[in-house]
Enzyme design. Sequence first.
Site, short mmCIF file in Angstrom:
data_model
loop_
_atom_site.label_atom_id
_atom_site.label_comp_id
_atom_site.label_asym_id
_atom_site.label_seq_id
_atom_site.Cartn_x
_atom_site.Cartn_y
_atom_site.Cartn_z
N CYS A 1 -114.66 40.65 -7.41
CA CYS A 1 -114.12 41.83 -8.09
C CYS A 1 -113.96 41.54 -9.58
O CYS A 1 -114.95 41.48 -10.29
CB CYS A 1 -112.81 42.30 -7.46
SG CYS A 1 -111.59 41.00 -7.27
N SER A 2 -112.73 41.34 -10.05
CA SER A 2 -112.52 41.23 -11.50
C SER A 2 -111.22 40.50 -11.85
O SER A 2 -110.54 40.88 -12.78
CB SER A 2 -112.48 42.63 -12.11
OG SER A 2 -111.53 43.42 -11.41
#
Lengths: 207, 248
Positions: A116-117
Amino acid sequence: MPSNYPGFRYGADRETFSAAKVKALESLLIEKGVITGDTVDTVLGYFETEMGPFNGARLVARAWVDPAFKELLVTDCNAACEAMDFPEGMSGAEGEHMRIAENTPEVHNVIVCTLCSCYPWPTLGLPPYWFKDPTFRARVVREPRVVLSEFGVELDESVTIKVWDSSAQIRWWVLPMRPPGTEGMSETELAALLTPEAMMGVATVSV
Amino acid sequence: MKLQHNLGGLEGLDPITPEIEVFVEPWEKRIFGIHTAMMALSNHLDESIPDYDIEGVPTTFKSFWTWGHLRMGAEGMHPFEYFRLRYYEKWLGGISGFFVSEGYITQEELDARTAEFLEDSEKAEAPLPSGGEKAIDDQVVKYLREGDSPMRPLPAPPKFSLGERVRIKNVFPAAHSRLPGNLKGCVAEVVKVYEGAFTYFFPTADGIGVPMPVYSLAFKPEDLWDESLIEPQSIYYNDIFEVYIEAV
């Protein structure tokens, strides 16, 4: 050859629709007492003044001038944050457990979150778009040297590249090397040389 | 198998688009702010390490919302949609869907108001409603300052030790996972055993969400990729929950 992948800039209709939908959602949530009319602006203001790459830049600049502080930063990033005169909150949201990887002439570090991030909010703020892009996330874990060269970072073949992925609860960032020609600069001047990209490992610092 | 769990090493992609903006459209800031408020108001914070009086916050939001919830939505999407949609477009879809499914708003009122803004540019540009209980925003700021540390006491000693060679289990990831799929079956070295245990708050079918040790693992490229695909002089590290690891 690049594909017809649109990058991050889409047509006006698509953006107009999203803008209308998010405004519809926010206005309904305010009316129903989920959030207030100020909540979103409060969050955004916090990232402009309290959590952002300006904090990371000050930490790196201090580490460049103070070897004992650098040792603390690389062994216990959260303790190093405590040692600065930052406002309260450097171990707050998405910064509860941070680690920094130190670049040297022999080792270059780069961060990624393949799934994801994940990102250290207190020291770096919010992640830029390239970091959230599936293309970067997919490629850097296998071919970091090629990816870095696309960012303009050309490393000698002898340099080991370490890729730090975050799939658990630790948030990573990078301590870049101090560039030559900065002798005698103040911490404030040094901090001004730093970019989020340098503190993520996809840029080097220059004067 | 979900493509979203298996991004690592995907071939045939484009050069990097070095877009350094955090938000490329102003509307994206709004959905980020809404998500962060949901994290700060989530009902699980009554058990967090910081002392939040979450039940006393005068919001009507009474749900459980973490990164896990947001990520599960993105991982559950049609994979081609996942790649078609930009980052915050996925958030907008997932978060508005959550508010509908939890009964805070109806799909009809969301659609109707969206249509109203699309049809009437004056309404679309008018200010948002004002007011609300200030104590909601105080909790949001308190959450940003104090966070939600996942560190907990160790329920049992770590199974693996520094320097040990371990293997990533072939677990079935189900709806949401924190294990990159390309690591399954790969061998790595434990280079750090993190102090304490880490929860993930959100219980997943593949076993995280209860406190457990986390390890920093170092993978050699030849243990991850075919010889024809590797870059020499590189090491890949990842922080992995214990439930995903087995002895070699």
